[in-house]
Design a protein around this motif. Structure first.
Motif, PDB file in Angstrom:
ATOM      1  N   LEU A  51      -3.476   4.056  18.408  1.00  0.00           N
ATOM      2  CA  LEU A  51      -2.053   3.783  18.519  1.00  0.00           C
ATOM      3  C   LEU A  51      -1.606   2.788  17.455  1.00  0.00           C
ATOM      4  N   ILE A  52      -0.368   2.936  16.989  1.00  0.00           N
ATOM      5  CA  ILE A  52       0.167   1.987  16.020  1.00  0.00           C
ATOM      6  C   ILE A  52       0.512   0.677  16.726  1.00  0.00           C
ATOM      7  N   PHE A  53       0.763  -0.359  15.959  1.00  0.00           N
ATOM      8  CA  PHE A  53       1.074  -1.672  16.528  1.00  0.00           C
ATOM      9  C   PHE A  53       2.352  -1.630  17.359  1.00  0.00           C
ATOM     10  N   ASP A  54       3.365  -0.892  16.889  1.00  0.00           N
ATOM     11  CA  ASP A  54       4.695  -0.968  17.491  1.00  0.00           C
ATOM     12  C   ASP A  54       4.971   0.066  18.583  1.00  0.00           C
ATOM     13  N   THR A  55       3.941   0.425  19.332  1.00  0.00           N
ATOM     14  CA  THR A  55       4.089   1.198  20.561  1.00  0.00           C
ATOM     15  C   THR A  55       3.746   0.268  21.717  1.00  0.00           C
ATOM     16  N   TYR A  56       4.627   0.160  22.720  1.00  0.00           N
ATOM     17  CA  TYR A  56       4.536  -0.964  23.655  1.00  0.00           C
ATOM     18  C   TYR A  56       4.279  -0.599  25.114  1.00  0.00           C
ATOM     19  N   ALA A  57       4.255   0.683  25.481  1.00  0.00           N
ATOM     20  CA  ALA A  57       4.017   1.056  26.881  1.00  0.00           C
ATOM     21  C   ALA A  57       2.528   1.191  27.163  1.00  0.00           C
ATOM     22  N   CYS A  58       2.121   0.822  28.391  1.00  0.00           N
ATOM     23  CA  CYS A  58       0.741   1.042  28.873  1.00  0.00           C
ATOM     24  C   CYS A  58      -0.312   0.399  27.983  1.00  0.00           C
ATOM     25  N   ARG A  59      -0.036  -0.794  27.489  1.00  0.00           N
ATOM     26  CA  ARG A  59      -1.004  -1.476  26.624  1.00  0.00           C
ATOM     27  C   ARG A  59      -1.086  -2.947  27.001  1.00  0.00           C
ATOM     28  N   ASP A  60      -2.310  -3.457  27.055  1.00  0.00           N
ATOM     29  CA  ASP A  60      -2.499  -4.879  27.338  1.00  0.00           C
ATOM     30  C   ASP A  60      -1.860  -5.715  26.239  1.00  0.00           C
ATOM     31  N   GLY A  61      -1.141  -6.750  26.641  1.00  0.00           N
ATOM     32  CA  GLY A  61      -0.532  -7.648  25.673  1.00  0.00           C
ATOM     33  C   GLY A  61       0.762  -7.134  25.070  1.00  0.00           C
ATOM     34  N   LYS A  62       1.230  -5.991  25.542  1.00  0.00           N
ATOM     35  CA  LYS A  62       2.483  -5.431  25.004  1.00  0.00           C
ATOM     36  C   LYS A  62       3.544  -5.476  26.104  1.00  0.00           C
ATOM     37  N   GLY A  63       4.171  -4.355  26.434  1.00  0.00           N
ATOM     38  CA  GLY A  63       5.161  -4.313  27.498  1.00  0.00           C
ATOM     39  C   GLY A  63       6.587  -4.350  26.983  1.00  0.00           C
ATOM     40  N   ALA A  64       7.541  -4.189  27.907  1.00  0.00           N
ATOM     41  CA  ALA A  64       8.955  -4.061  27.550  1.00  0.00           C
ATOM     42  C   ALA A  64       9.500  -5.316  26.871  1.00  0.00           C
ATOM     43  N   HIS A  65       9.128  -6.489  27.367  1.00  0.00           N
ATOM     44  CA  HIS A  65       9.687  -7.714  26.800  1.00  0.00           C
ATOM     45  C   HIS A  65       9.175  -7.961  25.378  1.00  0.00           C
ATOM     46  N   ALA A  66       7.912  -7.620  25.129  1.00  0.00           N
ATOM     47  CA  ALA A  66       7.388  -7.727  23.762  1.00  0.00           C
ATOM     48  C   ALA A  66       8.098  -6.738  22.837  1.00  0.00           C
ATOM     49  N   ALA A  67       8.429  -5.560  23.363  1.00  0.00           N
ATOM     50  CA  ALA A  67       9.149  -4.559  22.561  1.00  0.00           C
ATOM     51  C   ALA A  67      10.529  -5.074  22.175  1.00  0.00           C
ATOM     52  N   ILE A  68      11.203  -5.748  23.110  1.00  0.00           N
ATOM     53  CA  ILE A  68      12.529  -6.295  22.822  1.00  0.00           C
ATOM     54  C   ILE A  68      12.451  -7.372  21.740  1.00  0.00           C
ATOM     55  N   LYS A  69      11.457  -8.244  21.837  1.00  0.00           N
ATOM     56  CA  LYS A  69      11.303  -9.303  20.827  1.00  0.00           C
ATOM     57  C   LYS A  69      11.029  -8.706  19.446  1.00  0.00           C
ATOM     58  N   ARG A  70      10.196  -7.666  19.404  1.00  0.00           N
ATOM     59  CA  ARG A  70       9.904  -7.005  18.136  1.00  0.00           C
ATOM     60  C   ARG A  70      11.146  -6.326  17.579  1.00  0.00           C
ATOM     61  N   LEU A  71      11.936  -5.706  18.461  1.00  0.00           N
ATOM     62  CA  LEU A  71      13.178  -5.076  18.028  1.00  0.00           C
ATOM     63  C   LEU A  71      14.119  -6.102  17.425  1.00  0.00           C
ATOM     64  N   GLN A  72      14.234  -7.258  18.067  1.00  0.00           N
ATOM     65  CA  GLN A  72      15.115  -8.290  17.514  1.00  0.00           C
ATOM     66  C   GLN A  72      14.651  -8.730  16.128  1.00  0.00           C
ATOM     67  N   PHE A  73      13.337  -8.819  15.947  1.00  0.00           N
ATOM     68  CA  PHE A  73      12.794  -9.155  14.622  1.00  0.00           C
ATOM     69  C   PHE A  73      13.287  -8.154  13.579  1.00  0.00           C
ATOM     70  N   PHE A  74      13.272  -6.869  13.919  1.00  0.00           N
ATOM     71  CA  PHE A  74      13.702  -5.844  12.974  1.00  0.00           C
ATOM     72  C   PHE A  74      15.219  -5.876  12.747  1.00  0.00           C
ATOM     73  N   THR A  75      16.004  -6.209  13.800  1.00  0.00           N
ATOM     74  CA  THR A  75      17.466  -6.235  13.618  1.00  0.00           C
ATOM     75  C   THR A  75      17.893  -7.310  12.622  1.00  0.00           C
ATOM     76  N   ARG A  76      17.062  -8.317  12.445  1.00  0.00           N
ATOM     77  CA  ARG A  76      17.390  -9.384  11.494  1.00  0.00           C
ATOM     78  C   ARG A  76      17.126  -8.975  10.053  1.00  0.00           C
ATOM     79  N   LYS A  77      16.428  -7.847   9.866  1.00  0.00           N
ATOM     80  CA  LYS A  77      16.073  -7.406   8.523  1.00  0.00           C
ATOM     81  C   LYS A  77      16.744  -6.093   8.124  1.00  0.00           C
TER      82      LYS A  77
END
Length: 338
Positions: free
Chosen positions: A102-128
């Motif tokens: 799996l690539i880094f930016d897939t967030y479901a069903c993975r230890d250390g990931k999850g919905a809230h981590a996906a939102i934080k990553r999305l915000q990182f991308f919206t700034r760029k």
């Protein structure tokens, strides 16, 4: 290209792995009669299950179906406890194999990931980036093609006995599904199979198309770019790829392209470059759940500790948004227990 994994079946059906799987499967369900019965005869149950798996006589039992309505109406298929033990036994070995692919930016069903981590990553991308493309797969779990899923599994696994066991679970009929299609919402194996299946899309977008700003959570995914035309072109390519390669279609009515300055709606939040807001439907569900728990407390159906745990859980969820005023308004009214 990664090598295929072999010699896994014996580890899946080992007594130690089945015992570990039973412990995982019973979490939060120890008081249920089938679970209690299984654990009362634990050693014999595991040995019998092990013998069936090794001999090839194991067959999954029919699903129990029920409907949930939050956050949307969905049909859930519940396996028997015995079958859930098998699912956990398989996933104990398969999860790290899927994880490597799996690539880094897939967030479901993975230890250390999850919905809230996906939102934080999305915000990182919206700034760029300047624009976003939001997509969702139409009736995803019902549309997973069995033969394509089996082909994908054969690309990573070379153990025929394990493949046969997984194919038995894949082919186990989901009531009301089309022949050769659909995996049940509710199975642990389904979650991992579904995440792995759309891994093909991840690699297409990131590697073949070369888009770096991309986030997926199961069948919801966001693509971001500096130019709108890049996303327009990508949308056409995605439609072709998922149809030809995976036999899937987008849910066109929710497909959306807009500037990130409008906020990106994703996983119950609206994400801006400098803030995260809770979406209104999520807020309404939160209020409803809070009022239900308060009513249960007043009627003596739950104690103060249960109510406090519920309040804390809800607070933990909304703290991932910029929600200080919202929390003060909503939770300070909740019997002064928040």
């Amino acid at each position: 290209m990664m090598r295929r994994e072999g010699n896994l079946f014996s580890a899946v059906v080992s007594f130690e792995n089945l015992y570990k799987a039973a412990l995982k499967a019973c979490r939060g369900k120890k008081m249920k009669k089938p679970v209690a019965s299984f654990f009362f005869h634990l050693e014999n149950e595991i040995i019998l299950l092990q013998e069936e798996l090794i001999s090839g006589s194991y067959r999954p039992q029919p699903y129990r179906q029920f409907e949930i309505r939050e956050p949307k109406v969905r049909e859930i298929c519940s396996s028997t406890f015995r079958d859930r033990v098998v699912h956990h036994a398989i996933c104990n070995l398969m999860e790290p194999i899927f994880e490597k692919r799996l690539i880094f930016d897939t967030y479901a069903c993975r230890d250390g990931k999850g919905a809230h981590a996906a939102i934080k990553r999305l915000q990182f991308f919206t700034r760029k980036q300047t624009y976003f493309l939001k997509c969702n797969i139409r009736k995803y779990f019902q549309s997973v093609n069995h033969e394509i899923l089996k082909q994908l599994l054969r690309r990573v696994i070379k153990d025929d006995r394990l493949l046969s066991l997984m194919e038995l679970i894949i082919d186990h009929a989901v009531p009301g599904s089309e022949p050769g299609k659909g995996i049940p919402i509710g199975n642990l194996t389904s979650q991992h199979f579904a995440n792995f299946y759309l891994g093909e899309l991840d690699h297409f977008v990131k590697e073949r198309y070369g888009l770096q700003a991309y986030v997926r959570y199961m069948d919801d995914f966001i693509c971001l770019a500096q130019e709108k035309q890049i996303l327009n072109n990508l949308l056409g390519e995605i439609r072709i790829f998922i149809h030809d390669r995976l036999r899937l279609r987008l849910k066109e009515k929710v497909t959306r392209m807009a500037p990130v300055s409008e906020g990106v709606p994703f996983l119950g939040f609206r994400t801006f470059p400098q803030m995260i807001r809770l979406q209104r439907p999520n807020l309404i569900r939160l209020r409803k759940k809070m009022r239900q728990r308060e009513a249960q407390f007043k009627r003596g159906l739950i104690d103060q500790e249960d109510l406090i745990c519920s309040v804390r859980s809800m607070i933990a969820h909304v703290t991932h948004a910029n929600s200080t005023r919202l929390r003060r308004r909503e939770f300070e009214q909740s019997l002064s227990l928040a």
